[in-house]
Design a protein around this motif. Sequence first.
Motif, PDB file in Angstrom:
ATOM      1  N   SER A 135      57.707  -8.951 -81.887  1.00 44.89           N
ATOM      2  CA  SER A 135      59.044  -9.494 -81.682  1.00 44.89           C
ATOM      3  C   SER A 135      59.712  -9.003 -80.404  1.00 44.89           C
ATOM      4  O   SER A 135      60.684  -9.609 -79.962  1.00 44.89           O
ATOM      5  CB  SER A 135      59.932  -9.165 -82.882  1.00 44.89           C
ATOM      6  OG  SER A 135      59.966  -7.777 -83.118  1.00 44.89           O
ATOM      7  N   PHE A 136      59.219  -7.929 -79.791  1.00 48.10           N
ATOM      8  CA  PHE A 136      59.851  -7.419 -78.578  1.00 48.10           C
ATOM      9  C   PHE A 136      59.242  -8.062 -77.337  1.00 48.10           C
ATOM     10  O   PHE A 136      58.033  -8.283 -77.271  1.00 48.10           O
ATOM     11  CB  PHE A 136      59.712  -5.898 -78.478  1.00 48.10           C
ATOM     12  CG  PHE A 136      60.711  -5.142 -79.311  1.00 48.10           C
ATOM     13  CD1 PHE A 136      61.899  -4.679 -78.759  1.00 48.10           C
ATOM     14  CD2 PHE A 136      60.481  -4.912 -80.653  1.00 48.10           C
ATOM     15  CE1 PHE A 136      62.829  -4.000 -79.533  1.00 48.10           C
ATOM     16  CE2 PHE A 136      61.398  -4.235 -81.432  1.00 48.10           C
ATOM     17  CZ  PHE A 136      62.574  -3.782 -80.872  1.00 48.10           C
ATOM     18  N   ASN A 137      60.080  -8.367 -76.369  1.00 45.16           N
ATOM     19  CA  ASN A 137      59.571  -8.805 -75.081  1.00 45.16           C
ATOM     20  C   ASN A 137      58.843  -7.642 -74.429  1.00 45.16           C
ATOM     21  O   ASN A 137      59.404  -6.545 -74.296  1.00 45.16           O
ATOM     22  CB  ASN A 137      60.721  -9.292 -74.202  1.00 45.16           C
ATOM     23  CG  ASN A 137      61.295 -10.612 -74.692  1.00 45.16           C
ATOM     24  OD1 ASN A 137      60.555 -11.550 -74.942  1.00 45.16           O
ATOM     25  ND2 ASN A 137      62.612 -10.672 -74.845  1.00 45.16           N
ATOM     26  N   SER A 138      57.613  -7.855 -74.025  1.00 49.08           N
ATOM     27  CA  SER A 138      56.761  -6.749 -73.596  1.00 49.08           C
ATOM     28  C   SER A 138      57.301  -6.006 -72.384  1.00 49.08           C
ATOM     29  O   SER A 138      57.061  -4.808 -72.216  1.00 49.08           O
ATOM     30  CB  SER A 138      55.344  -7.258 -73.307  1.00 49.08           C
ATOM     31  OG  SER A 138      55.364  -8.236 -72.284  1.00 49.08           O
ATOM     32  N   ASN A 139      58.061  -6.690 -71.519  1.00 46.11           N
ATOM     33  CA  ASN A 139      58.558  -6.028 -70.308  1.00 46.11           C
ATOM     34  C   ASN A 139      59.979  -5.502 -70.452  1.00 46.11           C
ATOM     35  O   ASN A 139      60.571  -5.054 -69.476  1.00 46.11           O
ATOM     36  CB  ASN A 139      58.474  -6.984 -69.115  1.00 46.11           C
ATOM     37  CG  ASN A 139      59.241  -8.274 -69.343  1.00 46.11           C
ATOM     38  OD1 ASN A 139      59.577  -8.603 -70.478  1.00 46.11           O
ATOM     39  ND2 ASN A 139      59.491  -9.015 -68.274  1.00 46.11           N
ATOM     40  N   ALA A 140      60.532  -5.534 -71.658  1.00 45.70           N
ATOM     41  CA  ALA A 140      61.845  -4.914 -71.884  1.00 45.70           C
ATOM     42  C   ALA A 140      61.706  -3.402 -71.769  1.00 45.70           C
ATOM     43  O   ALA A 140      60.812  -2.799 -72.372  1.00 45.70           O
ATOM     44  CB  ALA A 140      62.378  -5.300 -73.258  1.00 45.70           C
ATOM     45  N   ASP A 191      55.261  -1.195 -76.250  1.00 47.41           N
ATOM     46  CA  ASP A 191      55.164  -0.013 -77.104  1.00 47.41           C
ATOM     47  C   ASP A 191      55.886  -0.242 -78.425  1.00 47.41           C
ATOM     48  O   ASP A 191      55.424   0.188 -79.494  1.00 47.41           O
ATOM     49  CB  ASP A 191      55.762   1.207 -76.395  1.00 47.41           C
ATOM     50  CG  ASP A 191      55.001   1.601 -75.146  1.00 47.41           C
ATOM     51  OD1 ASP A 191      53.765   1.431 -75.130  1.00 47.41           O
ATOM     52  OD2 ASP A 191      55.640   2.059 -74.183  1.00 47.41           O
ATOM     53  N   ALA A 192      57.037  -0.927 -78.377  1.00 43.26           N
ATOM     54  CA  ALA A 192      57.809  -1.193 -79.595  1.00 43.26           C
ATOM     55  C   ALA A 192      57.053  -2.126 -80.534  1.00 43.26           C
ATOM     56  O   ALA A 192      57.207  -2.040 -81.756  1.00 43.26           O
ATOM     57  CB  ALA A 192      59.166  -1.788 -79.239  1.00 43.26           C
ATOM     58  N   ASN A 193      56.235  -3.003 -79.992  1.00 39.80           N
ATOM     59  CA  ASN A 193      55.434  -3.890 -80.830  1.00 39.80           C
ATOM     60  C   ASN A 193      54.273  -3.168 -81.495  1.00 39.80           C
ATOM     61  O   ASN A 193      53.753  -3.627 -82.508  1.00 39.80           O
ATOM     62  CB  ASN A 193      54.896  -5.058 -80.000  1.00 39.80           C
ATOM     63  CG  ASN A 193      55.980  -6.060 -79.653  1.00 39.80           C
ATOM     64  OD1 ASN A 193      56.923  -6.250 -80.413  1.00 39.80           O
ATOM     65  ND2 ASN A 193      55.847  -6.697 -78.497  1.00 39.80           N
ATOM     66  N   GLU A 194      53.869  -2.037 -80.928  1.00 42.74           N
ATOM     67  CA  GLU A 194      52.696  -1.326 -81.425  1.00 42.74           C
ATOM     68  C   GLU A 194      53.038  -0.107 -82.274  1.00 42.74           C
ATOM     69  O   GLU A 194      52.240   0.288 -83.131  1.00 42.74           O
ATOM     70  CB  GLU A 194      51.819  -0.889 -80.243  1.00 42.74           C
ATOM     71  CG  GLU A 194      51.224  -2.050 -79.462  1.00 42.74           C
ATOM     72  CD  GLU A 194      50.425  -1.596 -78.259  1.00 42.74           C
ATOM     73  OE1 GLU A 194      50.445  -0.379 -77.964  1.00 42.74           O
ATOM     74  OE2 GLU A 194      49.782  -2.451 -77.611  1.00 42.74           O
TER      75      GLU A 194
END
Length: 300
Positions: free
Chosen positions: A2-7, A76-79
Motif C-alpha cells: 500500500s505504500f508508494n515505494s519512493n515515499a 521498507d514499509a511494504n516489507e
Amino acid sequence: MSFNSNARLDSSRVSDRRGKGKGIAVGGGLGGGLLLILSLFFGSDVIDGLGLSDGSGVAAGEAQSESIDTCLNGEDANERLDCRILGTAESLDSFWAPYLDGYGLTYTEPGVVLFTDRTTSGCGTATSAVGPFYCPADEQTYYDTAFFSDLVTNYGSSGGPLAQEYVVAHEFGHHIQQITGSSAGRNADPQGADSASVRTELQADCYAGLWARHAADQPAPGSDVPFLAPFTEADISDALSAASAIGDDRIQASATGQVNPESWTHGSSAQRQAWFLAGYNDGGSLETCDTFSAADLSRP
C-alpha cells in the motif's frame, strides 16, 4: 503493498524501545482494552487459556534484529511491520495537521513508541498483555509489535497491511479526541453497550476511516508523493476484518461462549465496522464521527 515505494520515511518519528523492556496503562487503546475485558471480567485464566498474554512472539513481517533507523522509504514499509507503523504515523500526521487546521484546531504529533514485553508510560507501566494503546497523560501511542501477529492468530483478523494500519490510525484517533476534548467523559461511564467508553472507541474507529478516505491524497511533507497508494477493496476488507476481530461481542463469545453487552467497552464487531465505514464513505467532516450524538450506535 500500500505504500508508494519512493515515499521517504523519517525514522526519528518513532521511539524504538524494543529489546529495552522496563518494568497497565489505560489510555483508551484498541488492543489493551480488549485484553483488559478478558482479565477484568472473566479472570486471568481466560487470557492464559487463549494464549494472549505471552507477547514474546515476533510479529509478522518484522525482523527484530533490524533497527527502525533502517526504515528509509515506502518499499521498507511494504516489507516490514515496524517501518509500516512509522510510515502510517507519518501519513496520519500529513492528513490530520491540515484537516484540523480547517476547524481552527492545532494538530500536535502524538508520540509513537515501539516496545517488547513491557515499557513505561505516563499512564504507568505497560506489558504486552495491554496491546496497543494511547496514553493521554504523555500523548503517546504505544505498540508491542507482537500484537499484530496475535491479531491474526488469536483474533482471526486477516493479515493485510490496512488491518495493521487501522490499528495505528485508531490509536491516533484517541489523540484527536484529546485535541477536540470529545472523550472527556469516558471515565465516568466506562462500560455498557451505550456507554461513553463505547462511543469513544467507535469514534476512534470512525476517525481511522476518515484518514483512510483521504490518505492517498495527502503528499508527504516536502514532496508531491503521498505516503500511501489508493486503497483497494481488498485493503478495506482487511481493515474491516480487524475491526470485526476485536469487537466486544466476538471476544466475549470466543472466551466464554456468552455475550454480555453490559460489560462492553469498545463496541460490537458490527458497530466497529459500521463506524469505520462511516468515516471512510462519508468522511467529509468531523461531525460524521459524532458518536456521542448518535441515537443508535449500530446505524451511523
